[in-house]
Design a protein around this motif. Structure first.
Motif, short mmCIF file in Angstrom:
data_model
loop_
_atom_site.label_atom_id
_atom_site.label_comp_id
_atom_site.label_asym_id
_atom_site.label_seq_id
_atom_site.Cartn_x
_atom_site.Cartn_y
_atom_site.Cartn_z
N LEU A 1 0.91 -1.09 -0.17
CA LEU A 1 0.07 0.04 0.05
C LEU A 1 0.92 1.20 0.04
N LEU A 2 0.73 2.21 -1.12
CA LEU A 2 1.52 3.35 -1.12
C LEU A 2 0.82 4.50 -0.60
N ASN A 3 1.60 5.56 -0.10
CA ASN A 3 1.09 6.85 0.03
C ASN A 3 0.90 7.38 -1.43
N ASP A 4 -0.21 7.78 -1.72
CA ASP A 4 -0.05 8.40 -3.06
C ASP A 4 0.53 9.62 -3.27
N SER A 5 0.58 10.42 -2.17
CA SER A 5 1.34 11.63 -2.41
C SER A 5 2.95 11.62 -2.29
N THR A 6 3.30 10.65 -1.65
CA THR A 6 4.86 10.66 -1.67
C THR A 6 5.29 9.42 -2.17
N LEU A 7 4.53 8.41 -2.18
CA LEU A 7 4.97 7.04 -2.92
C LEU A 7 5.67 6.31 -2.02
N GLU A 8 5.71 6.54 -0.65
CA GLU A 8 6.16 5.81 0.21
C GLU A 8 5.73 4.69 0.47
N VAL A 9 6.07 3.25 0.66
CA VAL A 9 5.49 2.17 1.02
C VAL A 9 5.07 2.04 2.63
N GLU A 10 3.58 2.22 2.86
CA GLU A 10 3.01 2.22 4.29
C GLU A 10 2.99 0.57 4.78
N GLN A 11 2.58 -0.10 3.96
CA GLN A 11 2.67 -1.54 4.61
C GLN A 11 2.84 -2.63 3.33
N THR A 12 3.10 -3.58 3.51
CA THR A 12 3.52 -4.76 2.52
C THR A 12 2.98 -6.25 3.39
N TRP A 13 2.45 -6.90 2.14
CA TRP A 13 1.88 -8.30 2.27
C TRP A 13 2.63 -9.16 1.23
N TYR A 14 2.91 -10.41 1.82
CA TYR A 14 3.64 -11.46 0.78
C TYR A 14 2.41 -12.54 0.65
#
Length: 506
Positions: free
Chosen positions: A370-383
């Motif tokens: 899941l990305l922060n649509d403003s900064t494109l930082e990765v907020e959370q990741t699932w495998y």
């Protein structure tokens, strides 16, 4: 002499062969048995020391064989007790399996009766071989040879029965599996028919008040892409924000080599798209593959030849942000099946902006962030447990990942779902028809609950139907694949910049 009746009868059967030419000198009585269950036998022999010596030798051999037979019989009795215990355990296990899963049955050819009969025949073969080896009278060898052949034939017959029973069981099992599959298909079609006859209340735009995806409509072909039939790869769709400010539609064909993304057209309405009017055509900074999406009037794509994510403002065609996706592979390392250069795939839904990719640490399995649509930082990741190159595509809807695989040149299957809210996976079977062989750039729009798909140069879309909350999908616990790393840390944003020079020409 008190012994096993069968062996004694066999001994008496051999006497005429031991004393050839003297059948009149031997007379036996076989129908006398005293109260102690002792078998009585009377034998009249001539007064000849040579014959008596032969008889004594044969009797000695017989006593040894009787002892060996008693040992074998004792072993068989012990084996019978063991088999009975195993048979009882098998029955208990069968009942337990049937209680847990009525479709599971114990194979017939694993029945202990087969093993017991095989053991008895092996004992008979061993006994005949011993008689043949110890007998030094030629007249008995023919009879032993005949008996040995009959036992061998019986063993071969048992093996044929064993193999035939096993093959019949496998054939029956396959037929049952086919029938069960057809029954499941009928049940699925019946459920879909009932749901279509009694539909629930219409789902509000951008709403997640449902129990997950239920079915997909037949494809509606809108038109051929504006660059022509030779541009078979690309993406298109509607702004995937849950409440878009405008009904913006976009079309982004790739070059004819199915890799480079360079031009995009933007239409302000569906009618403008169909009629090819009132559009803006932008020459973009080069991208890789058809993983594009539009979210809140910004287009997101994989920047050419890198693991960078690019964000472009469609109002001014300005590159707002370019940021690497931590750990993501690129340059066609883990793309979708039959859809090259889609290492990084963007998707928008009711929950936000998402990106699909694979890493070396995940061994090619699909990773969702899941990305922060403003900064494109990765907020959370699932495998996930799904190997990305085995999939034909994926999309997000209400925070649930749906993965597709190709069944044929005319049909896809949505077979897998991963709920990022609960961390659980579902196994589905939702069929999706297609006009041509390959689906590119699958994009979901929460506003109208549609899938927008680029199908070998044609723009098509599907209407999605969701389960009610009472019909929510059953799930199984999700296990993280072995060796999957923890979510990677966000990377600081880069400063906004203008679009750079493209690495090639149109």
């Amino acid at each position: 002499m008190q012994s096993d009746p069968a062996l004694l009868a066999f001994f008496l059967l051999l006497l005429p062969l031991v004393l050839p030419g003297q059948p009149q000198l031997v007379r036996t009585v076989l129908n006398s048995m005293d109260e102690s269950v002792s078998f009585q036998c009377a034998v009249h022999l001539p007064n000849n020391s040579i014959f008596l010596q032969q008889l004594e030798h044969l009797e000695s051999i017989l006593q040894k064989l009787i002892g060996k037979y008693a040992q074998e019989l004792s072993r068989v009795k012990e084996y019978v007790h063991v088999i009975e215990d195993q048979d009882s355990q098998t029955v208990d296990l069968s009942h337990m399996l049937e209680s847990r899963n009525p479709g599971v049955t114990v194979s017939q050819y694993d029945n202990p009766a087969f093993n017991l009969l095989r053991l008895e025949l092996e004992g008979a073969q061993e006994l005949a071989a011993q008689l043949k080896a110890n007998g030094n009278v030629s007249g008995a060898l023919d009879l032993l040879h005949q008996l040995q052949n009959r036992v061998t034939n019986a063993s071969l017959t048992l093996k044929l029965l064993f193999d035939s029973d096993r093959q019949s069981f496998h054939a029956l099992r396959e037929e049952v599996d086919i029938l069960e599959g057809q029954l499941s298909e009928c049940e699925r079609e019946k459920e879909q028919e009932q749901s279509s006859r009694h539909p629930g209340p219409p789902l509000a735009p951008g709403s997640c008040a449902h129990g997950g995806l239920q079915k997909v409509s037949r494809p509606l072909v809108v038109k051929l892409n504006w660059r022509g039939l030779s541009y078979k790869a690309g993406a298109w769709g509607r702004d995937s924000a849950p409440n878009p400010a405008s009904s913006l539609y976009w079309v982004a064909p790739l070059r004819a080599d199915n890799r480079y993304f360079d031009y995009c057209r933007v239409h302000q309405s569906y009618d403008d798209l169909v009629l090819l009017k009132h559009y803006e055509q932008w020459k973009m900074g080069y991208g890789d593959g058809s993983g594009n999406t539009v979210y809140k009037n910004f287009m997101y794509f994989n920047y050419y030849g890198t693991r960078d994510m690019a964000k472009v403002d469609l109002s001014s065609n300005t590159l707002v942000l370019r940021r690497p996706l931590p750990g993501a592979t690129y340059n066609n390392r883990f793309s979708y099946a039959c859809v090259p250069w889609t290492d990084i795939d963007f998707s928008g839904d009711e929950k936000g902006l998402w990106v699909f990719y694979a890493t070396e640490e995940s061994k090619g399995n699909l990773v969702v962030s899941l990305l922060n649509d403003s900064t494109l930082e990765v907020e959370q990741t699932w495998y996930t447990s799904q190997y990305k190159p085995a999939l034909s595509g994926a999309f997000m809807a209400c925070g649930v990942l749906y993965a597709l695989r190709s069944l044929s040149t005319r049909q896809e299957e949505i077979f897998y779902a991963y709920d990022t809210t609960t961390g659980q996976e579902h196994h589905l079977s939702i069929l999706l028809d297609k006009m041509l062989e390959t689906l590119h750039g699958i994009n979901y729009c929460p506003w109208d609950h549609r899938l927008y798909v680029y199908n070998d140069g044609f723009l098509i879309h599907y209407d999605l139907t969701f389960l009610t909350l009472k019909q929510k999908l059953s799930s199984s616990p999700m296990k993280r694949p072995s060796g999957a790393p923890a979510p990677s840390k966000p990377i600081k944003s880069n400063k906004p910049s203008r679009i750079g020079d493209s690495p090639g020409s149109n």
